[in-house]
Design a protein around this motif. Structure first.
Motif, mmCIF file in Angstrom:
data_model
loop_
_atom_site.group_PDB
_atom_site.id
_atom_site.type_symbol
_atom_site.label_atom_id
_atom_site.label_comp_id
_atom_site.label_asym_id
_atom_site.label_seq_id
_atom_site.Cartn_x
_atom_site.Cartn_y
_atom_site.Cartn_z
ATOM 1 N N VAL A 98 15.575 -7.602 -98.922
ATOM 2 C CA VAL A 98 16.000 -6.207 -98.942
ATOM 3 C C VAL A 98 16.888 -5.942 -100.146
ATOM 4 O O VAL A 98 16.758 -4.923 -100.830
ATOM 5 C CB VAL A 98 16.714 -5.831 -97.631
ATOM 6 C CG1 VAL A 98 17.413 -4.488 -97.772
ATOM 7 C CG2 VAL A 98 15.728 -5.787 -96.483
ATOM 8 N N LYS A 103 10.820 -3.275 -99.437
ATOM 9 C CA LYS A 103 11.032 -2.260 -98.414
ATOM 10 C C LYS A 103 10.003 -2.290 -97.288
ATOM 11 O O LYS A 103 9.945 -1.383 -96.464
ATOM 12 C CB LYS A 103 11.041 -0.870 -99.055
ATOM 13 C CG LYS A 103 12.214 -0.666 -99.996
ATOM 14 C CD LYS A 103 12.264 0.743 -100.539
ATOM 15 C CE LYS A 103 13.483 0.941 -101.434
ATOM 16 N NZ LYS A 103 13.553 2.304 -101.986
ATOM 17 N N VAL A 122 4.606 2.409 -98.249
ATOM 18 C CA VAL A 122 5.426 1.987 -99.382
ATOM 19 C C VAL A 122 4.977 2.649 -100.676
ATOM 20 O O VAL A 122 5.800 2.965 -101.542
ATOM 21 C CB VAL A 122 5.447 0.456 -99.547
ATOM 22 C CG1 VAL A 122 6.084 -0.206 -98.350
ATOM 23 C CG2 VAL A 122 4.057 -0.098 -99.807
ATOM 24 N N THR A 127 9.672 3.115 -96.230
ATOM 25 C CA THR A 127 10.025 1.775 -95.776
ATOM 26 C C THR A 127 9.247 1.468 -94.511
ATOM 27 O O THR A 127 9.083 2.342 -93.654
ATOM 28 C CB THR A 127 11.531 1.692 -95.473
ATOM 29 O OG1 THR A 127 12.268 1.976 -96.655
ATOM 30 C CG2 THR A 127 11.919 0.311 -94.975
ATOM 31 N N ASN A 205 14.268 2.540 -91.288
ATOM 32 C CA ASN A 205 15.051 2.799 -92.493
ATOM 33 C C ASN A 205 16.509 2.439 -92.290
ATOM 34 O O ASN A 205 17.165 1.885 -93.189
ATOM 35 C CB ASN A 205 14.957 4.274 -92.883
ATOM 36 C CG ASN A 205 13.576 4.691 -93.320
ATOM 37 O OD1 ASN A 205 13.201 5.856 -93.170
ATOM 38 N ND2 ASN A 205 12.789 3.784 -93.853
ATOM 39 N N VAL A 208 17.080 -1.334 -92.481
ATOM 40 C CA VAL A 208 17.094 -1.760 -93.881
ATOM 41 C C VAL A 208 18.419 -1.382 -94.538
ATOM 42 O O VAL A 208 19.032 -2.187 -95.252
ATOM 43 C CB VAL A 208 15.926 -1.132 -94.665
ATOM 44 C CG1 VAL A 208 16.065 -1.400 -96.153
ATOM 45 C CG2 VAL A 208 14.603 -1.671 -94.167
ATOM 46 N N LYS A 212 21.009 -4.083 -96.039
ATOM 47 C CA LYS A 212 21.262 -4.021 -97.480
ATOM 48 C C LYS A 212 22.745 -3.854 -97.779
ATOM 49 O O LYS A 212 23.264 -4.408 -98.748
ATOM 50 C CB LYS A 212 20.465 -2.872 -98.094
ATOM 51 C CG LYS A 212 20.545 -2.815 -99.612
ATOM 52 C CD LYS A 212 19.604 -1.754 -100.161
ATOM 53 C CE LYS A 212 19.636 -1.756 -101.689
ATOM 54 N NZ LYS A 212 18.695 -0.728 -102.252
#
Length: 218
Positions: A98, A103, A122, A127, A205, A208, A212
């Protein structure tokens, strides 16, 4: 109107897996496999001359694994769309992938419809998490908000961070409200604010985003 087409490079060290996936993708005319790579270095050589819409990238490969390959790709061709192919038990690699800009994540036992959906998503800038993988991932998330690094990224409040963690665990707004002793309506408002501040569209999302920004750990 001309149908959208997707040009793909498959990178996986298992010949039978590549052949099977290539044949399944070929069932739909919009998907075209440009080339196949058995390891990361071979993939990088291909990218010197080919411009795929998507790279389907296995994590575990000899000589140069998927993480090393993704890092090299993002440095040289940062606009490349990568869909990670993984097995259960490889969740520890997702933080790194990530952070590199990957993604989309698919389990290798995903059906072809899900692979197609991930590719389309993507390429359109979205994502994608395999639903089975997402469930497995969020069930193991642990909060790190007490020791999280300072970030100006979204400036979430402590309550929003608390709710974000529960969202990432897969809880519904009603379940979050019951757990935190607040109303569902209050959670609805916080969730809307979190989505707006993080520019996320859905739970995948948000997972992620949380990984991240090191707001959670596996």
């Amino acid at each position: 109107m001309t149908e959208r087409s997707y040009k793909i490079i498959l990178a996986d060290d298992h010949t039978l897996f590549r052949a099977g996936l290539k044949n399944l993708l070929a069932l739909e005319p919009e998907f075209e496999v440009l080339a196949e790579a058995s390891q990361g270095k071979e993939l990088l050589t291909m990218l010197e001359t080919l411009s795929p819409d998507v790279v389907l990238l296995d994590i575990s490969m000899p000589e140069m694994n998927g993480i090393e390959a993704a890092e090299a790709i993002m440095q040289r061709w940062p606009d490349t769309k990568i869909v990670t192919l993984s097995m259960f038990g490889e969740e520890d690699y997702y933080f790194k992938m990530v952070s590199l800009g990957v993604k989309a994540f698919l389990l290798k036992n995903s059906d072809i419809g899900e692979v197609q959906e991930a590719i389309r998503t993507v390429v359109d800038g979205g994502t994608y998490f395999s639903q089975e993988l997402l469930f497995n991932l969020v069930s193991n998330l642990k909060s790190t908000t007490d020791n999280r690094p300072e970030s100006d990224d979204a400036e979430l409040s402590e309550r929003e961070l608390e709710i974000l963690l529960e969202i990432c665990k897969g809880l519904s707004n009603q379940e979050i409200g019951d757990k935190l002793f607040i109303s569902k309506r209050t959670v609805d408002k916080h969730r809307a604010n979190i989505l707006a501040k993080t520019n996320c569209k859905n739970t995948a999302n948000l997972v992620v985003y949380a990984i991240k920004n090191k707001l959670v750990e596996i």
